[in-house]
Scaffold this active site. Structure first.
Site, mmCIF file in Angstrom:
data_model
loop_
_atom_site.group_PDB
_atom_site.id
_atom_site.type_symbol
_atom_site.label_atom_id
_atom_site.label_comp_id
_atom_site.label_asym_id
_atom_site.label_seq_id
_atom_site.Cartn_x
_atom_site.Cartn_y
_atom_site.Cartn_z
ATOM 1 N N ASP A 1 -19.222 56.636 -6.473
ATOM 2 C CA ASP A 1 -18.105 56.436 -7.392
ATOM 3 C C ASP A 1 -16.935 57.330 -6.983
ATOM 4 O OD1 ASP A 1 -17.306 55.277 -10.154
ATOM 5 O OD2 ASP A 1 -16.758 57.397 -10.288
ATOM 6 N N HIS B 1 -8.404 52.284 -13.986
ATOM 7 C CA HIS B 1 -8.973 53.603 -14.304
ATOM 8 C C HIS B 1 -8.765 53.983 -15.770
ATOM 9 C CE1 HIS B 1 -9.898 57.727 -12.258
ATOM 10 N NE2 HIS B 1 -10.462 57.645 -13.445
ATOM 11 N N LYS C 1 -10.924 53.135 -8.035
ATOM 12 C CA LYS C 1 -10.151 52.841 -9.250
ATOM 13 C C LYS C 1 -8.654 52.979 -8.975
ATOM 14 C CE LYS C 1 -13.918 55.275 -11.584
ATOM 15 N NZ LYS C 1 -14.249 56.440 -10.758
ATOM 16 N N TYR D 1 -8.981 60.931 -7.557
ATOM 17 C CA TYR D 1 -9.859 62.075 -7.259
ATOM 18 C C TYR D 1 -9.531 62.752 -5.923
ATOM 19 C CZ TYR D 1 -12.927 59.791 -10.718
ATOM 20 O OH TYR D 1 -13.439 59.191 -11.831
HETATM 21 N N1 LIG Z 1 -13.597 56.840 -15.173
HETATM 22 C C1 LIG Z 1 -13.218 58.027 -15.549
HETATM 23 O O1 LIG Z 1 -12.193 58.210 -16.219
HETATM 24 C C2 LIG Z 1 -14.043 59.220 -15.171
HETATM 25 C C3 LIG Z 1 -13.799 60.456 -15.800
HETATM 26 C C4 LIG Z 1 -14.602 61.545 -15.445
HETATM 27 C C5 LIG Z 1 -15.605 61.397 -14.486
HETATM 28 N N2 LIG Z 1 -15.800 60.191 -13.878
HETATM 29 C C6 LIG Z 1 -16.877 60.017 -12.867
HETATM 30 O O2 LIG Z 1 -18.067 60.605 -13.383
HETATM 31 C C7 LIG Z 1 -18.575 61.526 -12.426
HETATM 32 C C8 LIG Z 1 -19.372 62.606 -13.112
HETATM 33 O O3 LIG Z 1 -18.564 63.327 -14.026
HETATM 34 P P1 LIG Z 1 -18.428 64.908 -13.987
HETATM 35 O O4 LIG Z 1 -18.670 65.391 -12.622
HETATM 36 O O5 LIG Z 1 -17.154 65.278 -14.601
HETATM 37 O O6 LIG Z 1 -19.563 65.395 -14.992
HETATM 38 P P2 LIG Z 1 -21.168 65.329 -15.035
HETATM 39 O O7 LIG Z 1 -21.740 64.519 -13.940
HETATM 40 O O8 LIG Z 1 -21.517 65.039 -16.435
HETATM 41 O O9 LIG Z 1 -21.558 66.846 -14.839
HETATM 42 C C9 LIG Z 1 -21.399 67.518 -13.640
HETATM 43 C C10 LIG Z 1 -21.948 68.906 -13.848
HETATM 44 O O10 LIG Z 1 -23.355 68.833 -13.998
HETATM 45 C C11 LIG Z 1 -23.967 69.699 -13.089
HETATM 46 N N3 LIG Z 1 -25.190 69.065 -12.562
HETATM 47 C C12 LIG Z 1 -25.311 67.871 -11.949
HETATM 48 N N4 LIG Z 1 -26.600 67.628 -11.636
HETATM 49 C C13 LIG Z 1 -27.307 68.706 -12.048
HETATM 50 C C14 LIG Z 1 -28.668 69.061 -12.000
HETATM 51 N N5 LIG Z 1 -29.592 68.243 -11.453
HETATM 52 N N6 LIG Z 1 -29.053 70.252 -12.517
HETATM 53 C C15 LIG Z 1 -28.140 71.084 -13.079
HETATM 54 N N7 LIG Z 1 -26.827 70.810 -13.146
HETATM 55 C C16 LIG Z 1 -26.412 69.630 -12.644
HETATM 56 C C17 LIG Z 1 -22.977 69.956 -12.006
HETATM 57 O O11 LIG Z 1 -23.197 71.242 -11.577
HETATM 58 P P3 LIG Z 1 -22.621 71.777 -10.134
HETATM 59 O O12 LIG Z 1 -21.131 71.764 -10.273
HETATM 60 O O13 LIG Z 1 -23.214 73.113 -10.047
HETATM 61 O O14 LIG Z 1 -23.132 70.818 -9.107
HETATM 62 C C18 LIG Z 1 -21.642 69.795 -12.708
HETATM 63 O O15 LIG Z 1 -21.237 71.046 -13.258
HETATM 64 C C19 LIG Z 1 -17.327 62.013 -11.708
HETATM 65 O O16 LIG Z 1 -17.641 62.648 -10.478
HETATM 66 C C20 LIG Z 1 -16.567 60.716 -11.548
HETATM 67 O O17 LIG Z 1 -17.096 59.992 -10.456
HETATM 68 C C21 LIG Z 1 -15.049 59.109 -14.222
#
Ligand SMILES: NC(=O)c1ccc[n+]([C@@H]2O[C@H](COP(=O)([O-])OP(=O)(O)OC[C@H]3O[C@@H](n4cnc5c(N)ncnc54)[C@H](OP(=O)(O)O)[C@@H]3O)[C@@H](O)[C@H]2O)c1
Length: 282
Positions: free
Chosen positions: A48, A111, A78, A53
């Site tokens: 994704d 997006h 997106k 980004y």
């Molecule tokens: N469409 C949209 O508007 C939108 C908005 C936001 C996000 N997104 C998408 O969603 C994805 C994920 O969102 P996000 O990165 O903001 O939040 P997330 O996936 O909910 O959380 C990421 C956090 O979780 C931690 N983590 C991940 N796997 C883990 C595990 N197995 N054990 C412990 N901690 C873990 C990571 O730690 P570390 O940093 O230490 O690895 C990071 O701090 C984005 O990368 C993007 O692709 C889309």
């Protein structure tokens, strides 16, 4: 830990792997390409990304470094709300493909909603990208029930997903029901609440019972719900592996319910004042 593979969920001819690797808020390029390459080598078949980004180039490089055939991968990108006008939209898609170094993506999303541009215009540009073969499937992101109803009614091509914030700390019953009504898959962004759900005692308790990590339980709770995919972002090899290793255990009905109750905390992590629509009351 061995290699894993996620099952797919289907709608309108698309088969989307239920676990994707999220690439927002990413580190410096050398590390980024290594992480994406590792994720694909380890079994992720869904990546994704987004123009916003800044990670499209690293995704393209990671795909090429992995050696996995392009046809075996599902790549989502997106178009930002700044490019909701048809001409800008088309330019953004071209730039995304050039930056990725790909001929097509598997899924192209609007997006964020853009209230200043008629939705028909943006949907028309989205459908045109599909008809020109620049994307195999199309969808939206951060759309409320009203916006999704309108988009489904006006889109010239079927919408395959609505990518929304959904995790154990946010109730999203209304938009989930709307997606089900329209046969639109739900892709959960921020599925770990950007780390907030990981210290929850209920999730920790259930994780201990299954000998899994809190992240795995929080993700399993999502993918065990119908027609849901998740796109967690992890920055270590171990976490990348963990987040895909969700398919050798099952949460009981009681465990699912205990986690579902946590949604009453109602914490929305992604809520940018300049972009947010009027969210559905839960
Ligand atoms: N469409 C949209 O508007 C939108 C908005 C936001 C996000 N997104 C998408 O969603 C994805 C994920 O969102 P996000 O990165 O903001 O939040 P997330 O996936 O909910 O959380 C990421 C956090 O979780 C931690 N983590 C991940 N796997 C883990 C595990 N197995 N054990 C412990 N901690 C873990 C990571 O730690 P570390 O940093 O230490 O690895 C990071 O701090 C984005 O990368 C993007 O692709 C889309």
């Amino acid at each position: 830990m061995g290699q894993h593979r996620a099952p797919t969920i289907a709608a309108h001819g698309a088969a989307m792997p239920v676990v994707g690797y999220g690439t927002m808020l990413y580190p410096e390029p050398e590390l980024a390409v290594g992480l994406i390459t590792y994720a694909i080598e380890h079994g992720y078949r869904h990546i994704d990304t987004a123009r916003k980004y800044g990670s499209e180039q690293w995704v393209g490089e990671g795909i090429r470094a992995s050696g996995v055939p392009r046809a075996d991968l599902w790549v989502t990108t997106k178009v930002t709300e700044e490019n909701a006008r048809a001409d800008d939209f088309a330019r953004s898609v071209t730039t995304s493909l050039e930056t990725l170094g790909l001929d097509y993506v598997d899924l192209l999303l609007i997006h964020w909603p853009q209230p200043q541009v008629p939705l028909e215009e943006t949907l028309g540009a989205l459908a045109k990208a599909k008809r020109e073969g620049l994307t195999r499937h199309i969808g939206v992101s951060n759309f409320t029930v009203a916006l999704l109803d309108e988009a489904v009614a006006k889109s010239p091509e079927p919408l395959v997903t609505n990518q929304i914030e959904y995790h154990a700390y946010l109730r999203q019953d209304k938009v989930l029901a709307a997606c089900a009504r329209h046969d639109v898959l739900v892709t959960c962004h921020v599925p770990l609440g950007r780390g907030r759900v990981l210290d929850d005692p209920v999730i920790e308790d259930i994780a201990t019972a299954h000998n899994k990590s809190p992240a795995q339980v929080a993700l399993r709770w999502l993918v065990q719900q119908p027609q849901l995919a998740v796109v967690p972002r992890a920055l270590t090899f171990n976490e990348i592996e963990e987040d895909l290793d969700l398919f050798d255990f099952e949460l009981s009905v009681e465990e699912m319910d205990r986690i579902s109750k946590l949604r009453d905390k109602n914490i929305r992590v992604v809520d940018p004042p300049a972009r947010r629509p009027v969210w559905d009351e839960r």
